[in-house]
Design a protein around this motif. Structure first.
Motif, mmCIF file in Angstrom:
data_model
loop_
_atom_site.group_PDB
_atom_site.id
_atom_site.type_symbol
_atom_site.label_atom_id
_atom_site.label_comp_id
_atom_site.label_asym_id
_atom_site.label_seq_id
_atom_site.Cartn_x
_atom_site.Cartn_y
_atom_site.Cartn_z
ATOM 1 N N CYS A 1 0.835 -1.212 0.000
ATOM 2 C CA CYS A 1 0.000 0.000 0.000
ATOM 3 C C CYS A 1 0.863 1.253 0.000
ATOM 4 O O CYS A 1 0.430 2.324 -0.414
ATOM 5 N N GLN A 2 2.092 1.110 0.438
ATOM 6 C CA GLN A 2 3.029 2.230 0.467
ATOM 7 C C GLN A 2 3.657 2.487 -0.898
ATOM 8 O O GLN A 2 4.363 3.467 -1.077
ATOM 9 N N GLY A 3 3.420 1.577 -1.845
ATOM 10 C CA GLY A 3 3.966 1.728 -3.186
ATOM 11 C C GLY A 3 4.689 0.473 -3.628
ATOM 12 O O GLY A 3 4.917 -0.449 -2.843
ATOM 13 N N ALA A 4 5.051 0.448 -4.904
ATOM 14 C CA ALA A 4 5.741 -0.701 -5.490
ATOM 15 C C ALA A 4 7.061 -0.936 -4.767
ATOM 16 O O ALA A 4 7.735 0.013 -4.357
ATOM 17 N N GLN A 5 7.417 -2.222 -4.622
ATOM 18 C CA GLN A 5 8.657 -2.567 -3.939
ATOM 19 C C GLN A 5 9.295 -3.776 -4.593
ATOM 20 O O GLN A 5 8.621 -4.617 -5.168
ATOM 21 N N ARG A 6 10.592 -3.832 -4.473
ATOM 22 C CA ARG A 6 11.339 -5.001 -4.934
ATOM 23 C C ARG A 6 11.266 -6.087 -3.878
ATOM 24 O O ARG A 6 10.953 -5.834 -2.721
ATOM 25 N N PHE A 7 11.565 -7.308 -4.312
ATOM 26 C CA PHE A 7 11.489 -8.474 -3.435
ATOM 27 C C PHE A 7 12.283 -8.250 -2.148
ATOM 28 O O PHE A 7 11.778 -8.470 -1.050
#
Length: 117
Positions: A33-39
């Motif tokens: 919900c905080q934004g796109a993220q990497r693994f």
């Protein structure tokens, strides 16, 4: 009493609950919900999750259309996860569940809830 033509709500409710049936599903949705993220960002943010559990949870959520996976052709390959439109909408379900839990279901203060569910 329901009308004979009325479609029972059970399948829809079962499908909605199944999205967060895994131990880590709620936490992953909440983090994205905080934004796109990497693994690796996700793994660092989710204290105690194993690589296998995170992989399985992301696959589960991707299969249900809650999370999208974008691969960047870098060396090594970079993969980014984000909520889909459906995932963003599902967050509203989680917010309502949190509100219910705060009002009716939480009897102790050992659980913390955030606005970004």
């Amino acid at each position: 009493m329901s009308e004979p033509n009325e479609v029972p709500c059970y399948p829809a409710i079962t499908a909605a609950i199944e999205v967060i049936s895994g131990k880590w599903s709620y936490a992953v949705i909440s983090q994205l919900c905080q934004g796109a993220q990497r693994f690796n960002q996700l793994q660092r943010s989710l204290t105690g999750i194993s690589i296998k559990s995170l992989t399985d949870t992301l696959r589960h959520l991707e299969q249900r259309g809650i999370v999208s996976r974008k691969v960047f052709p870098t060396v090594p390959v970079t993969v980014e996860y984000a909520l889909t439109e459906s995932g963003v909408a599902y967050n509203e379900v989680l917010v309502r569940m949190r509100d219910w839990g705060v009002r009716w279901g939480v009897s102790d203060n050992s659980h913390s809830f955030t606005d970004g569910v």
